[in-house]
Design an enzyme around this catalytic site. Structure first.
Site, PDB file in Angstrom:
ATOM      1  N   GLU A  88       0.833  -1.220   0.000  1.00  0.00           N
ATOM      2  CA  GLU A  88       0.000   0.000   0.000  1.00  0.00           C
ATOM      3  C   GLU A  88       0.863   1.263   0.000  1.00  0.00           C
ATOM      4  O   GLU A  88       0.625   2.210   0.743  1.00  0.00           O
ATOM      5  CB  GLU A  88      -0.961  -0.033   1.189  1.00  0.00           C
ATOM      6  CG  GLU A  88      -1.915  -1.215   1.113  1.00  0.00           C
ATOM      7  CD  GLU A  88      -2.984  -1.225   2.185  1.00  0.00           C
ATOM      8  OE1 GLU A  88      -4.076  -1.752   1.914  1.00  0.00           O
ATOM      9  OE2 GLU A  88      -2.722  -0.701   3.297  1.00  0.00           O
TER      10      GLU A  88
ATOM     11  N   GLU B 112     -13.107  -2.677  11.391  1.00  0.00           N
ATOM     12  CA  GLU B 112     -13.002  -1.868  10.172  1.00  0.00           C
ATOM     13  C   GLU B 112     -14.053  -2.233   9.126  1.00  0.00           C
ATOM     14  O   GLU B 112     -14.712  -1.361   8.561  1.00  0.00           O
ATOM     15  CB  GLU B 112     -11.608  -2.010   9.579  1.00  0.00           C
ATOM     16  CG  GLU B 112     -11.415  -1.272   8.267  1.00  0.00           C
ATOM     17  CD  GLU B 112     -10.040  -1.486   7.651  1.00  0.00           C
ATOM     18  OE1 GLU B 112      -9.848  -1.078   6.505  1.00  0.00           O
ATOM     19  OE2 GLU B 112      -9.158  -2.084   8.335  1.00  0.00           O
TER      20      GLU B 112
ATOM     21  N   ASP C  32      -8.665  -9.030   3.258  1.00  0.00           N
ATOM     22  CA  ASP C  32      -8.483  -7.945   4.218  1.00  0.00           C
ATOM     23  C   ASP C  32      -9.631  -7.845   5.216  1.00  0.00           C
ATOM     24  O   ASP C  32     -10.445  -6.927   5.125  1.00  0.00           O
ATOM     25  CB  ASP C  32      -8.357  -6.610   3.452  1.00  0.00           C
ATOM     26  CG  ASP C  32      -7.784  -5.518   4.336  1.00  0.00           C
ATOM     27  OD1 ASP C  32      -7.749  -4.368   3.887  1.00  0.00           O
ATOM     28  OD2 ASP C  32      -7.384  -5.829   5.465  1.00  0.00           O
TER      29      ASP C  32
END
Ligand code: GCW
Length: 741
Positions: free
Chosen positions: A343, A450, A422
């Site tokens: 990332e 998240e 993820d």
């Protein structure tokens, strides 16, 4: 997907979900009465026992004998003394005689008093043994371990038993940690924001520095110790190089000091390119808020290097010097976490080096001090060409790390997220767990929600983690569950274990919702013993957090234990992943956001069909990364479980599931069911009015009311999307056939 800026401060035109929820909560809280509970005590409430419950502990020792005077042992004594005072209104008198005493000390010390006292098995590091026995003929209760941390864990366990009114007549409880490594990760930035944090600002940092007041950090360490967590990484894996500046290390030492009484060791995340980022520049940069000051020559930092090539000897020397400096200030420093070539983070690829080269250069600097490197396997290309049907982000971790198996030093642990994408609401287990036979590995689980409702929705993750940890990877067609692989047992690895991303913040209740601490508690309990049942963990947490009222216990347990399935019902059908806004806040429903970009969280929905074809036969071949027996589970459509169908296969909407429903009808029905179930949380909770403290009752009621509205929003968004896309009607008439032309 990393956020280019601190997530916690996102500004939106329409009031964000957090704003709406906060407004509702304010109203609710304003009307609550005095016996308020903020949730700050979490599961360490030590509420006074009623006379009936207290009766069974009446013969408890009235004195305490501490063998040793370390910081952790003194903490253990203090915790036992104050816990019994609060719950049993009993004051323990210090004594030097074991008679009628709690005897606290390491086994070596206890055996100086009772040489014949022998545990049934050798105690591992951090293990403990609780034993009601007689020393020199006098009754006493021994709380011992091979090290001081074990003694502290023994004390917390005994207090937990009492708080849950457990019958401990003939006390003889020996517990070993399942794995040596039980760490928490925090993604705190030095400016006080927390990436993917939903519980308020950082308890560690503010305005580029460690907080002046670290009381909360100490309280956090106590909470972590109470569930056997032995280290905490305090800063974001998207690490700011400043954390390694010479004048920042003393600030880290203050946090380590706050942790030390609880046996929690400090760890930090580091940027692999730090050697080129910190040093001389320091003279100006990090002193922004105080302006340039003359730096005494002795302390003038070296020039930044021009390279961070892990195979360059000056880089190795740089890391050795830097870690030596850290250990001068923090002798019990645990180690570092590295996110590299991920990332947008710097990494070894800049020099054509491997992840093993990168991990090992730092590991060798830590080795003399007994430190560990956690090297994250979350490495993937986020600019994948989505038009190429063979491209697959899910393959990345295995492709990047399996070829390096056996090249990592023995104080390196490869940290592997539970799933290959993820932290979605449901993913299969990462194949990399079975792809490293000569490398230490640890599982990374996400406690901060998240992709599972961000603490605005109830989602107890322990049942999900249990499924992952119990999943049998069938290496060499043997029973090789993930829990045994990550603990190092199966492949006889010296290191291994668990890392949980918690992201607690300054909010009184730590995670934003009083019910969300069940996930932090649950992570600790599973890391200590992954064989515990979800029901056991939920029941423990509920009794410790809300008391023993049977209706309260039953209601809260059921809400927690059903919550993951309910959230999945209205957010992510059949393994498609959380159909959320993946290019935005990872919270709102936005299925389209997954497609037509390089992030790789694709679900390939079109007019005819949906799902990622990851088969060996016709798809990306991801399934080939698993051991053969697991391939047989997922490759044939006939075998693939419904709840992961769309993760592994691309099927027509009319495809019939093992359940007998079609894919399309399942998507309609599960979203209606999920929204209905979320509404049901409200009525279940209302039964507890007057049975728990007003403040938490109202806070949680408001949250359930908010969640029910959000679930309806999800239902409408996803059903409309799939109805538009497929044009297929809902058999129950809630969505008509659509002309797709
Ligand atoms: O889950 C994703 C998050 C990022 C996070 C990244 C990671 C810290 O969206 O915020 O970055 O993964 O795990 O590194």
């Amino acid at each position: 997907m990393t956020s280019q800026r601190p997530v916690a401060v996102a500004i939106t035109t329409s009031p964000s979900p957090s704003f709406v929820l906060a407004a509702i909560l304010c109203v609710a809280l304003l009307s609550s009465t005095a016996s308020a509970e903020t949730g700050a005590k979490a599961w360490l409430r030590y509420a006074p026992l009623d006379t009936q419950a207290a009766k069974q502990y009446k013969d408890f020792p009235s004195r305490i004998l501490l063998l040793g005077d370390s910081l952790v042992l003194k903490t253990a004594r203090q915790e036992l003394t104050s816990g019994l005072q609060q719950m049993l209104v009993r004051t323990l008198e210090p004594t030097s005689n074991p008679k009628d005493a709690f005897v606290l000390g390491t086994l070596k010390n206890v055996r100086t008093l009772a040489p014949s006292l022998q545990p049934s098995q050798p105690l591992k590091a951090d293990a403990f043994w609780l034993r009601a026995t007689r020393i020199r003929g006098a009754p006493c209760i021994v709380i011992t371990g091979i090290n001081d941390r074990g003694v502290l864990y023994g004390v917390f366990t005994l207090l937990s038993k009492i708080a849950r009114h457990e019958n401990i007549a003939s006390l003889d409880d020996l517990q070993q940690p399942y794995a040596p490594i039980r760490w928490i990760n925090q993604w705190d930035n030095l400016d006080g924001s927390i990436e993917r944090g939903y519980g308020g600002p950082s308890i560690f940092f503010e305005a580029g520095k460690a907080r002046a007041d670290l009381t909360r950090a100490a309280q956090y360490a106590r909470l972590l110790a109470s569930v056997g967590i032995n280290a905490c990484t305090v800063n974001n894996v998207n690490a700011a190089p400043q954390v390694l500046e010479d004048d920042f290390i003393p600030q880290l030492a203050r946090i380590a000091e706050a942790f030390r009484p609880w046996g929690v060791q400090l760890s930090i995340s580091v940027d692999l390119s730090s050697p080129t980022k910190i040093g001389k520049a320091h003279v100006g940069a990090t002193r922004v808020e105080t302006g340039p000051q003359p730096v005494p020559p002795a302390r003038r930092a070296a020039e930044p290097l021009t390279t961070f090539d892990p195979l360059d000897p000056q880089v190795a020397a740089w890391w050795r010097k830097k870690l030596d400096e850290i250990y001068r200030h923090i002798p019990d420093f645990a180690g570092v976490v590295i996110k590299a070539d991920s990332e947008g983070r710097s990494g070894p690829s800049a020099y054509g080096r491997t992840h093993a080269d990168a991990a090992n250069v730092v590991a060798r600097a830590l080795k003399p001090h007994g430190g560990i490197v956690f090297y994250r396997a979350f490495v993937y290309n986020h600019h994948l060409d989505w038009r190429n049907l063979k491209n697959d982000r899910a393959k990345a971790a295995y492709d990047n790390f399996h070829p390096l198996d056996g090249q990592f030093d023995d104080n390196v642990i490869v940290q592997i997220k539970n799933g290959p994408i993820d932290f979605q609401v449901r993913e299969p287990v990462s194949p990399l767990f079975a792809g490293l036979h000569h490398t230490n590995e640890a599982i990374e689980l996400q406690i901060t929600q998240e992709y599972t409702g961000q603490q605005k929705h109830l989602c107890f993750l322990v049942p999900m983690w249990k499924e992952v940890l119990d999943f049998d990877m069938r290496i060499d067609d043997q029973h090789t569950p993930v829990k045994e692989l990550v603990s190092g047992r199966t492949l006889h690895r010296p290191q291994g274990g668990f890392a949980g991303v918690a992201n607690v913040g300054m909010d009184a209740n730590w995670l934003g919702s009083p019910l969300a601490t069940a996930n932090l508690y649950g992570f600790g309990r599973l890391a200590w013993n992954p064989n515990l049942a979800s029901e056991t963990i939920a029941d423990e947490w509920t009794r410790l957090t809300f008391g023993a009222d049977p209706l309260v216990v039953e209601t809260v347990n059921n809400l927690q234990l059903n919550s993951w399935r309910v959230y999945e019902n209205y957010t992510g059908p059949l393994g498609a992943g959380t159909l959320t806004n993946i290019t935005g806040n990872h919270y709102d429903p936005a299925p389209e956001s997954s497609e037509n970009n390089g992030w790789g969280q694709w679900h390939r929905a079109d007019h005819e069909a949906i799902g990622m074809d990851r088969t060996i036969a016709t798809g990306t071949g991801f399934i080939a990364q698993y051991p053969p027996a697991v391939q047989k589970l997922y490759e044939p459509l006939a075998n693939c479980p419904d709840n992961l169908l769309l993760f592994f296969h691309h099927v027509p909407y009319t495809h019939t599931l093992h359940s007998g429903e079609t894919v399309i009808q399942h998507i309609y029905d599960s979203h209606y069911l999920g929204a209905e179930q979320a509404k049901g949380f409200i009525s279940a909770w209302k039964k507890l009015d007057g049975r728990i403290d007003e403040e938490r009752y109202r806070d949680i009621l408001a949250r359930f009311e908010f969640q029910a509205l959000e679930a309806e929003k999800w239902r409408e968004t996803i059903c409309n999307w799939i109805n538009q896309l497929s044009g297929l009607p809902d058999q129950r008439g809630r969505f008509p056939a659509k002309d797709r032309n």
